[in-house]
Design an enzyme around this catalytic site. Structure first.
Site, mmCIF file in Angstrom:
data_model
loop_
_atom_site.group_PDB
_atom_site.id
_atom_site.type_symbol
_atom_site.label_atom_id
_atom_site.label_comp_id
_atom_site.label_asym_id
_atom_site.label_seq_id
_atom_site.Cartn_x
_atom_site.Cartn_y
_atom_site.Cartn_z
ATOM 1 N N PHE A 172 -26.666 -33.681 16.307
ATOM 2 C CA PHE A 172 -26.236 -33.923 17.685
ATOM 3 C C PHE A 172 -24.719 -33.737 17.832
ATOM 4 O O PHE A 172 -23.956 -34.268 17.035
ATOM 5 C CB PHE A 172 -26.644 -35.329 18.125
ATOM 6 C CG PHE A 172 -26.222 -35.639 19.541
ATOM 7 C CD1 PHE A 172 -26.756 -34.921 20.606
ATOM 8 C CD2 PHE A 172 -25.272 -36.624 19.801
ATOM 9 C CE1 PHE A 172 -26.351 -35.189 21.904
ATOM 10 C CE2 PHE A 172 -24.873 -36.891 21.098
ATOM 11 C CZ PHE A 172 -25.408 -36.172 22.151
ATOM 12 N N GLN A 173 -24.333 -32.992 18.817
ATOM 13 C CA GLN A 173 -22.931 -32.681 19.097
ATOM 14 C C GLN A 173 -22.202 -32.088 17.900
ATOM 15 O O GLN A 173 -21.036 -32.377 17.656
ATOM 16 C CB GLN A 173 -22.183 -33.916 19.639
ATOM 17 C CG GLN A 173 -22.704 -34.328 21.025
ATOM 18 C CD GLN A 173 -21.761 -35.254 21.768
ATOM 19 O OE1 GLN A 173 -21.050 -36.060 21.160
ATOM 20 N NE2 GLN A 173 -21.747 -35.153 23.089
ATOM 21 N N GLU A 190 -11.650 -32.070 28.585
ATOM 22 C CA GLU A 190 -10.871 -31.715 27.395
ATOM 23 C C GLU A 190 -9.953 -30.528 27.660
ATOM 24 O O GLU A 190 -8.891 -30.408 27.072
ATOM 25 C CB GLU A 190 -11.785 -31.406 26.206
ATOM 26 C CG GLU A 190 -12.458 -32.639 25.602
ATOM 27 C CD GLU A 190 -13.786 -32.966 26.261
ATOM 28 O OE1 GLU A 190 -14.121 -32.356 27.310
ATOM 29 O OE2 GLU A 190 -14.509 -33.846 25.735
ATOM 30 N N LYS A 212 -16.546 -37.690 11.181
ATOM 31 C CA LYS A 212 -16.590 -39.068 11.660
ATOM 32 C C LYS A 212 -16.428 -40.113 10.550
ATOM 33 O O LYS A 212 -15.683 -41.083 10.688
ATOM 34 C CB LYS A 212 -17.954 -39.229 12.334
ATOM 35 C CG LYS A 212 -18.214 -40.482 13.061
ATOM 36 C CD LYS A 212 -19.635 -40.424 13.632
ATOM 37 C CE LYS A 212 -19.922 -41.732 14.353
ATOM 38 N NZ LYS A 212 -21.268 -41.719 14.937
ATOM 39 N N MET A 252 -4.918 -11.995 43.559
ATOM 40 C CA MET A 252 -4.524 -10.909 42.675
ATOM 41 C C MET A 252 -5.652 -9.891 42.515
ATOM 42 O O MET A 252 -5.433 -8.687 42.552
ATOM 43 C CB MET A 252 -4.092 -11.474 41.312
ATOM 44 C CG MET A 252 -3.451 -10.461 40.404
ATOM 45 S SD MET A 252 -2.054 -9.633 41.146
ATOM 46 C CE MET A 252 -0.682 -10.642 40.578
#
Lengths: 159, 567
Positions: B109-110, B47, B159, B470
């Site tokens: 869940f999630q 993602e 959802k 760096m």
């Protein structure tokens, strides 16, 4: 310096966290915050008391204005306003002290709203100064519990 | 019509062509509907890749970037990319699935409170709890992301709402935020601006990313042509005006060009347009340019007097501001006489050119210069974050807006590869060049699969110095050469890695083979990975030590072999 900001916002869930989150993440100090619905039920009014110098207050105002849900920000500190807080205070009140406490309550034009065997609950409204003065006067008797709202404020009408 | 169908139709109607994303439990049905639509979905491998790709797409095209993730881990993986877009003011729409309305708050869940998480890193965010609200939220989100100072907006959709049926035609016309549009303060400040310009002997323009966002490049050029005022840019402002034009000095800041920083420190009038005076430019803000008058123009009032106190703050879009000022100057026939100032600047340019020591080994600056000579003007240059980013900013002259994409405010390692593939999708005709390091490249290396699958013509130059250059540089300069955890042992063979993904791989080790290999890479159709084994000890100079003033640069001056402060 203390500033009082009247902030009109959309009356929607999440608005308060957007506004209060702004303060914590930018490091501004809120002294008090009161939110309630206004005469228009789609609009809420947040009264904020913020401590800071001119530059901080300017940033606070600009950052508030950037929020999508903020409709209008008014700094009413230097305006003619009516400002009120509500105080509930439970003070120890032995029979010997009761008379004196009731006199103080009278002088400040507060009310006694509950009487217990050893305590009184005092209700008071007023601006910051008055509320502090009441607390100071009752402290010697022993304050058992204290709760106070933040300030709500309104511009006075045109004279 | 259900929620998912509405959403897909909405995006189609807004002209969205590409969406970057990754499916999951809460967005299955949305994907099911989207797959049957003309929208082209680019499946990244993470993602974070999706959000950076949408970001790169938006930066390169000026259009909205759109990305989708599922609830919970899908949504939290967007966090870095959203912050990145927020700090660089990139218009982005992130759509996340959420657990169904009834389960919200039960740690199901999630489930993650992505609204709470992303509040400080989005311009605005929405949790849609009622299907009726979806059209208004989408319309407002689209508007908010692109209006004023652009930024990312996240919409979290449970959802069950994707499947919820609703007669969307029954809704009244949507109202978009009742906010009163902010007044721009140009009218009241215009007189002051004109007078200051008229009086200035040593004026300087500091052009930031706002010039690019406002599509004000043509106006900036016209203004510069008319007034002859020299220009320095921020990292985000690189490309707002051709760096090869006369009078364009180049980038200022911690690793800015010596002349740019000297001009910044010496000007008597600074006209800063579309910049927020980041600490990479100001050093200690309390001591920044105390002797000069500052006009600060920005569309976001909150940026004015935030970091630097401006003498004349102007709330205005860069394009409108420049147009108005040019017209006024022409109308009043005001001409500036900057002869001595321009002479001083060209004297600095001769005395303190940007330079590096050529060595027996391959230098990263050399690679960048060679590519810049060979690649066409239309190439889009993308960088990751670190030394190679600063080398590219210093040594790759950019001629027009949206041709230099870099993570400025957040400094996100791993931005480069996904942003480059987003830019390539948005500009199918253009060559996209990515300069990255061995550290940054490995932070989103999984997107090689996306690159290969879509056969995007991205030329990746990995300036491999086998360390986190760096940080290593800072350790050398400021931490007595203690190299704690900055040496990247165990890097893969990047050429073989490319080949495993089915991508052409090349390696450059000697300066002698640079020219032919760069040509070979640029001529190849499709993606290429070029591993360049560069000198691991090379440092970025000049450097303004943290908290220092812009003219307190360290570097090698006039053929010296040691590092010293500019005198």
């Amino acid at each position: 310096m203390r500033h009082t900001l009247a902030v009109l916002v959309e009356n929607q869930p999440g608005v308060l966290s957007h506004v209060s989150g702004l303060f914590s993440r930018r490091g501004y100090n809120i002294e008090s915050l009161v939110v309630s619905e206004t005469e228009d039920h789609t609009v809420s009014r947040i009264t904020l008391v913020v401590e800071g110098d001119e530059q901080v207050i300017e940033q606070v105002t600009k950052q508030l204005n950037k929020q999508v849900e903020v409709i209008k920000v008014n700094d009413i500190t230097n305006e003619e306003i009516v400002e009120r807080q509500l105080l509930l205070l439970k003070v120890s009140a032995d029979p010997a002290d009761r008379q004196e406490i009731m006199q103080i309550v009278d002088i400040f034009r507060c009310r006694i709203v509950d009487i217990g065997r050893r305590s009184l609950v005092v209700e008071a409204t007023g601006d910051e100064k008055k509320i502090q003065a009441i607390i100071k006067s009752l402290r010697p008797f022993g304050i058992q519990e204290l709760v106070c709202t933040g300030s709500v404020a309104m511009l006075r009408g045109q004279k | 019509m259900d929620g998912a169908e509405f959403l897909v139709k909405f995006l189609e109607n807004k002209g969205v062509e590409h969406i970057f994303g990754y499916p999951g439990g809460s967005v299955i049905y949305l994907y099911d509907v989207m797959d049957r639509s003309p929208l082209k979905h680019i499946l990244t491998r993470h993602e974070q890749g999706a959000v950076h790709a949408a970001d790169g797409y938006a930066r390169a095209t000026g259009k909205m970037g759109v990305c989708i993730a599922t609830s919970g881990p899908g949504a939290t993986n967007l966090v870095t990319g959203l912050t990145n877009a927020y700090l660089d003011s990139v218009p982005l729409l992130a759509i996340t699935g959420q657990v169904d309305c009834a389960s919200i708050g039960s740690d199901s869940f999630q489930e993650a409170d992505i609204i709470g998480i992303t509040m400080p890193i989005t311009k605005h965010n929405y949790l849609v709890k009622d299907i009726e609200d979806l059209p208004a939220v989408m319309e407002e989100a689209w508007h908010v992301a692109q209006t004023g100072r652009p930024g990312p907006v996240l919409i979290d959709i449970p959802k069950d709402l994707f499947k919820a049926e609703f007669d969307f035609t029954s809704l009244p016309k949507q109202i978009i935020t009742r906010k009163t549009p902010r007044k721009n303060s140009l009218e009241e400040q215009l007189e002051k601006v004109i007078n200051l310009l008229k009086e200035a002997k040593e004026p300087l323009i500091l052009a930031g990313g706002g010039v690019i966002s406002a599509k004000a490049s043509a106006e900036l050029k016209e203004f510069v042509n008319y007034t002859n005022i020299p220009v320095v840019t921020t990292l985000m402002g690189k490309g707002s005006i051709s760096e090869e034009d006369a009078g364009i000095i180049g980038m200022v800041g911690m690793h800015g060009k010596p002349t740019a920083n000297l001009a910044l420190s010496s000007c008597d009038l600074l006209l800063a347009i579309g910049t927020r005076f980041s600490d990479r430019i100001t050093g200690n803000p309390k001591e920044f340019l105390l002797g000069s008058t500052k006009i600060h123009v920005d569309i976001d009032p909150a940026e004015l007097c935030k970091n630097i106190e401006a003498d004349v703050p102007v709330v205005c879009d860069a394009k409108k501001f420049l147009r108005k000022v040019i017209d006024k100057l022409q109308e009043k026939k005001i001409k500036l006489d900057l002869g001595p100032w321009l002479t001083t600047i060209s004297h600095w340019q001769e005395k303190y050119p940007l330079c590096y020591e050529a060595g027996p080994g391959l230098k990263p600056q050399q690679v960048i210069q060679e590519v810049s000579r060979k690649a066409g003007e239309e190439a889009i240059v993308v960088t990751d974050v670190g030394q190679h980013q600063m080398f590219t900013a210093q040594y790759y002259p950019i001629k027009s807006a949206r041709k230099f994409l870099s993570s400025g405010g957040l400094g996100t390692m791993g931005f480069g590869l996904p942003a480059a593939l987003g830019a390539a999708l948005g500009n199918p005709e253009a060559d996209v060049l990515l300069f990255t390091g061995d550290g940054s490249f490995q932070m989103n290396i999984q997107e090689l699969a996306t690159l290969a699958l879509n056969n995007l013509p991205v030329k990746v130059f990995i300036l491999n110095n086998e360390c986190l250059g760096m940080v290593r540089q800072w350790q050398e300069l400021f931490f007595e050469e203690r190299y704690a955890q900055t040496l990247l042992n165990g890097n893969p063979d990047f050429v073989r890695l490319a080949e495993v993904y089915g991508i052409k791989g090349l390696r450059i080790v000697n300066p002698g083979e640079l020219q032919t290999k760069v040509e070979e890479a640029l001529q190849h159709r499709g993606p290429v990975i070029v591993e360049c084994a560069v000198d691991p000890r090379e440092n970025v100079f000049p450097i303004v030590p943290p908290g220092g003033k812009p003219n307190e640069m360290l570097g090698r001056w006039q053929g010296e072999t040691h590092i010293s402060r500019i005198s």
